[in-house]
Design a protein around this motif. Structure first.
Motif, PDB file in Angstrom:
ATOM      1  N   GLN A 265       0.832  -1.204   0.000  1.00 36.88           N
ATOM      2  CA  GLN A 265       0.000   0.000   0.000  1.00 36.88           C
ATOM      3  C   GLN A 265       0.869   1.258   0.000  1.00 36.88           C
ATOM      4  O   GLN A 265       0.606   2.216  -0.738  1.00 36.88           O
ATOM      5  N   PHE A 266       1.896   1.252   0.839  1.00 30.46           N
ATOM      6  CA  PHE A 266       2.801   2.402   0.896  1.00 30.46           C
ATOM      7  C   PHE A 266       3.540   2.561  -0.424  1.00 30.46           C
ATOM      8  O   PHE A 266       3.696   3.682  -0.935  1.00 30.46           O
ATOM      9  N   CYS A 267       4.002   1.455  -0.991  1.00 28.72           N
ATOM     10  CA  CYS A 267       4.706   1.502  -2.268  1.00 28.72           C
ATOM     11  C   CYS A 267       3.823   2.110  -3.355  1.00 28.72           C
ATOM     12  O   CYS A 267       4.269   2.976  -4.122  1.00 28.72           O
ATOM     13  N   LYS A 268       2.574   1.671  -3.431  1.00 27.63           N
ATOM     14  CA  LYS A 268       1.665   2.194  -4.452  1.00 27.63           C
ATOM     15  C   LYS A 268       1.470   3.696  -4.299  1.00 27.63           C
ATOM     16  O   LYS A 268       1.480   4.449  -5.291  1.00 27.63           O
ATOM     17  N   LYS A 269       1.310   4.165  -3.076  1.00 21.70           N
ATOM     18  CA  LYS A 269       1.086   5.594  -2.868  1.00 21.70           C
ATOM     19  C   LYS A 269       2.334   6.407  -3.202  1.00 21.70           C
ATOM     20  O   LYS A 269       2.236   7.519  -3.741  1.00 21.70           O
TER      21      LYS A 269
ATOM     22  N   LEU B 228      11.098  -5.212  11.448  1.00 25.98           N
ATOM     23  CA  LEU B 228      10.944  -4.547  10.158  1.00 25.98           C
ATOM     24  C   LEU B 228      11.060  -3.029  10.266  1.00 25.98           C
ATOM     25  O   LEU B 228      10.549  -2.414  11.207  1.00 25.98           O
ATOM     26  N   SER B 229      11.708  -2.453   9.272  1.00 21.46           N
ATOM     27  CA  SER B 229      11.708  -1.004   9.081  1.00 21.46           C
ATOM     28  C   SER B 229      11.599  -0.729   7.588  1.00 21.46           C
ATOM     29  O   SER B 229      12.052  -1.532   6.766  1.00 21.46           O
ATOM     30  N   PHE B 230      11.003   0.392   7.246  1.00 22.35           N
ATOM     31  CA  PHE B 230      10.866   0.729   5.834  1.00 22.35           C
ATOM     32  C   PHE B 230      12.209   1.103   5.224  1.00 22.35           C
ATOM     33  O   PHE B 230      13.090   1.658   5.901  1.00 22.35           O
ATOM     34  N   VAL B 231      12.371   0.801   3.931  1.00 25.23           N
ATOM     35  CA  VAL B 231      13.529   1.296   3.200  1.00 25.23           C
ATOM     36  C   VAL B 231      13.470   2.826   3.170  1.00 25.23           C
ATOM     37  O   VAL B 231      12.447   3.428   3.502  1.00 25.23           O
ATOM     38  N   ASN B 232      14.573   3.431   2.750  1.00 17.14           N
ATOM     39  CA  ASN B 232      14.680   4.890   2.862  1.00 17.14           C
ATOM     40  C   ASN B 232      13.927   5.621   1.744  1.00 17.14           C
ATOM     41  O   ASN B 232      14.503   6.271   0.871  1.00 17.14           O
ATOM     42  N   VAL B 233      12.606   5.512   1.820  1.00 12.29           N
ATOM     43  CA  VAL B 233      11.702   6.278   0.966  1.00 12.29           C
ATOM     44  C   VAL B 233      10.881   7.155   1.899  1.00 12.29           C
ATOM     45  O   VAL B 233      10.039   6.659   2.645  1.00 12.29           O
ATOM     46  N   ASN B 234      11.143   8.454   1.896  1.00  8.41           N
ATOM     47  CA  ASN B 234      10.604   9.338   2.925  1.00  8.41           C
ATOM     48  C   ASN B 234       9.545  10.286   2.360  1.00  8.41           C
ATOM     49  O   ASN B 234       9.858  11.153   1.536  1.00  8.41           O
TER      50      ASN B 234
ATOM     51  N   ARG C 180       0.321  16.336   4.676  1.00 10.08           N
ATOM     52  CA  ARG C 180       0.151  15.155   3.821  1.00 10.08           C
ATOM     53  C   ARG C 180       1.239  14.121   4.106  1.00 10.08           C
ATOM     54  O   ARG C 180       0.983  12.911   4.102  1.00 10.08           O
ATOM     55  N   ALA C 181       2.457  14.595   4.351  1.00 10.00           N
ATOM     56  CA  ALA C 181       3.548  13.669   4.687  1.00 10.00           C
ATOM     57  C   ALA C 181       3.230  12.921   5.970  1.00 10.00           C
ATOM     58  O   ALA C 181       3.417  11.701   6.066  1.00 10.00           O
ATOM     59  N   LEU C 182       2.729  13.630   6.955  1.00  8.65           N
ATOM     60  CA  LEU C 182       2.389  12.998   8.225  1.00  8.65           C
ATOM     61  C   LEU C 182       1.276  11.970   8.044  1.00  8.65           C
ATOM     62  O   LEU C 182       1.356  10.859   8.597  1.00  8.65           O
ATOM     63  N   ASP C 183       0.265  12.292   7.261  1.00  3.54           N
ATOM     64  CA  ASP C 183      -0.832  11.350   7.035  1.00  3.54           C
ATOM     65  C   ASP C 183      -0.328  10.069   6.374  1.00  3.54           C
ATOM     66  O   ASP C 183      -0.723   8.960   6.766  1.00  3.54           O
ATOM     67  N   LEU C 184       0.551  10.212   5.382  1.00  5.50           N
ATOM     68  CA  LEU C 184       1.057   9.038   4.693  1.00  5.50           C
ATOM     69  C   LEU C 184       1.945   8.199   5.605  1.00  5.50           C
ATOM     70  O   LEU C 184       1.892   6.963   5.578  1.00  5.50           O
ATOM     71  N   VAL C 185       2.747   8.847   6.420  1.00 11.76           N
ATOM     72  CA  VAL C 185       3.586   8.128   7.380  1.00 11.76           C
ATOM     73  C   VAL C 185       2.724   7.348   8.367  1.00 11.76           C
ATOM     74  O   VAL C 185       3.026   6.184   8.686  1.00 11.76           O
ATOM     75  N   LYS C 186       1.658   7.953   8.847  1.00  8.40           N
ATOM     76  CA  LYS C 186       0.771   7.258   9.781  1.00  8.40           C
ATOM     77  C   LYS C 186       0.143   6.035   9.117  1.00  8.40           C
ATOM     78  O   LYS C 186       0.062   4.958   9.735  1.00  8.40           O
ATOM     79  N   GLU C 187      -0.282   6.172   7.874  1.00  6.61           N
ATOM     80  CA  GLU C 187      -0.840   5.033   7.155  1.00  6.61           C
ATOM     81  C   GLU C 187       0.199   3.930   6.988  1.00  6.61           C
ATOM     82  O   GLU C 187      -0.105   2.741   7.156  1.00  6.61           O
ATOM     83  N   ALA C 188       1.416   4.321   6.644  1.00  8.56           N
ATOM     84  CA  ALA C 188       2.483   3.340   6.462  1.00  8.56           C
ATOM     85  C   ALA C 188       2.795   2.618   7.766  1.00  8.56           C
ATOM     86  O   ALA C 188       3.028   1.399   7.780  1.00  8.56           O
ATOM     87  N   ASN C 189       2.801   3.344   8.869  1.00  9.86           N
ATOM     88  CA  ASN C 189       3.061   2.721  10.163  1.00  9.86           C
ATOM     89  C   ASN C 189       1.989   1.694  10.519  1.00  9.86           C
ATOM     90  O   ASN C 189       2.301   0.621  11.068  1.00  9.86           O
TER      91      ASN C 189
ATOM     92  N   GLU D  94       0.187   0.007   8.335  1.00  6.40           N
ATOM     93  CA  GLU D  94       0.403  -1.136   7.450  1.00  6.40           C
ATOM     94  C   GLU D  94       1.541  -2.010   7.982  1.00  6.40           C
ATOM     95  O   GLU D  94       1.479  -3.244   7.928  1.00  6.40           O
ATOM     96  N   LEU D  95       2.562  -1.376   8.511  1.00  7.23           N
ATOM     97  CA  LEU D  95       3.689  -2.097   9.107  1.00  7.23           C
ATOM     98  C   LEU D  95       3.233  -2.922  10.305  1.00  7.23           C
ATOM     99  O   LEU D  95       3.561  -4.113  10.431  1.00  7.23           O
ATOM    100  N   LEU D  96       2.454  -2.307  11.188  1.00  7.66           N
ATOM    101  CA  LEU D  96       1.944  -3.008  12.362  1.00  7.66           C
ATOM    102  C   LEU D  96       1.046  -4.172  11.963  1.00  7.66           C
ATOM    103  O   LEU D  96       1.149  -5.276  12.525  1.00  7.66           O
ATOM    104  N   GLU D  97       0.163  -3.952  11.009  1.00  8.78           N
ATOM    105  CA  GLU D  97      -0.722  -5.023  10.549  1.00  8.78           C
ATOM    106  C   GLU D  97       0.072  -6.200   9.981  1.00  8.78           C
ATOM    107  O   GLU D  97      -0.299  -7.364  10.178  1.00  8.78           O
ATOM    108  N   THR D  98       1.165  -5.918   9.293  1.00 10.33           N
ATOM    109  CA  THR D  98       2.004  -6.977   8.723  1.00 10.33           C
ATOM    110  C   THR D  98       2.650  -7.805   9.822  1.00 10.33           C
ATOM    111  O   THR D  98       2.670  -9.045   9.765  1.00 10.33           O
TER     112      THR D  98
END
Length: 304
Positions: free
Chosen positions: A13-17, A55-61, A70-79, A81-85
């Motif tokens: 999901q994060f990759c697609k966004k 797990l930690s995300f690769v360096n795509v910030n 918008r950056a904060l919203d996307l980071v929260k969504e990514a976090n 997704e990470l927790l769900e994984t």
């Protein structure tokens, strides 16, 4: 059990966004094309049963592409997704490390308080050697370090390229950037201001163990001693002699098993090579076990 404390993902999901924001992202950073970053089932098949990953995300910030809200919203969504994984694959993953958006300091502080602290599977946050074109030691990022010490949240420090330089390369540049960031943090007095801060450095402390005598003789004594306060992982693609040097410098208690999986050695990373390197070290069973898991468990008592 061995706990790989530095293992990366780029979840779907994060990759697609991010690709919606920058369609050329995978071409700009070819290592992102590794399918095991996205495909968890393929990652399971390539895994080692005795190893559980943090797990930690690769360096795509997102902060490099979006304005602060918008950056904060996307980071929260990514976090999330990470927790769900992590929750969906408990046999494979031990936990995770959250992202921040450092163009939104207040929002990042809320992630520390409202997400990291409240989820036992999230052990810390990942910061990079540079953010927004600035050194991680820049004073505007100091509130993050203050809050991490206050809440006992470890920091994972990962290198990124310095875009001011025309000759960045994956072989040497990141190791230089990592070492330079460590120096900048020490010279900024991070360990003096926040004596209980916990910072885990990727790639076994990069250049620092090899140049330890330069550090000792060039820097003031207090700063030279502060270098030994970093924690480091074992992600140098093997090399028992180099690992032994890192252990000698940082001490056995400050060395943690980390592999950079699935990156480093195709197709699935250097996990087995790094295990073989550790097994070749002239260490007791208990010291090896400290590296493999005990040191990390001691470091993250908040989450245990």
């Amino acid at each position: 059990m061995k706990i790989d404390i530095f293992s990366h993902v780029l979840l779907p999901q994060f990759c697609k966004k991010m690709l919606d924001i920058d369609a050329g992202l995978l071409q700009k950073m070819p290592f992102l094309q590794n399918p095991l970053l996205l495909d968890i089932k393929m990652r399971q098949e390539a895994g080692i049963s005795e190893v559980k990953q943090v797990l930690s995300f690769v360096n795509v910030n997102p902060e490099d592409y979006l304005e602060k809200d918008r950056a904060l919203d996307l980071v929260k969504e990514a976090n999330h997704e990470l927790l769900e994984t992590v929750l969906a694959y408990p046999k494979q993953f031990f936990g995770a490390v959250a992202m921040l958006a450092l163009n939104n300091i207040d929002g990042s502080l809320s992630i520390l308080e409202d997400f990291v602290v409240k989820h036992s599977q999230i052990f810390g946050v990942q910061l990079f050697t540079r953010h927004l074109g600035l050194s991680i030691a820049d004073p505007q990022f100091k509130p993050i370090f203050k809050k991490c010490e206050e809440l006992d949240i470890p920091i994972w420090l990962h290198p990124v390229f310095d875009d001011r330089k025309p000759d960045n390369n994956i072989v040497f540049s990141w190791e230089y950037e990592q070492s330079q960031a460590m120096l900048q943090l020490v010279e900024a007095g991070i360990f003096q201001d926040f004596p209980n801060i916990k910072i885990i450095v990727h790639h076994a402390g990069a250049m620092v163990p090899f140049f330890s005598e330069r550090i000792k003789h060039i820097l003031p004594e207090a700063q030279a001693e502060d270098f030994r306060k970093f924690y480091v992982d074992t992600a140098i693609l093997g090399n028992p002699t180099a690992l032994e040097l890192a252990i000698e410098y940082f001490s056995i208690e400050h060395v943690l098993f980390g592999t950079d999986a699935p990156l480093g050695i195709a197709p699935s990373g250097a996990t087995q090579v790094i295990i073989e390197a550790i097994e070749k070290l002239p260490l007791s069973y208990f010291d090896k076990q400290a590296i493999y898991s005990d040191n990390f468990k001691n470091l993250i008592k908040r989450g245990m």
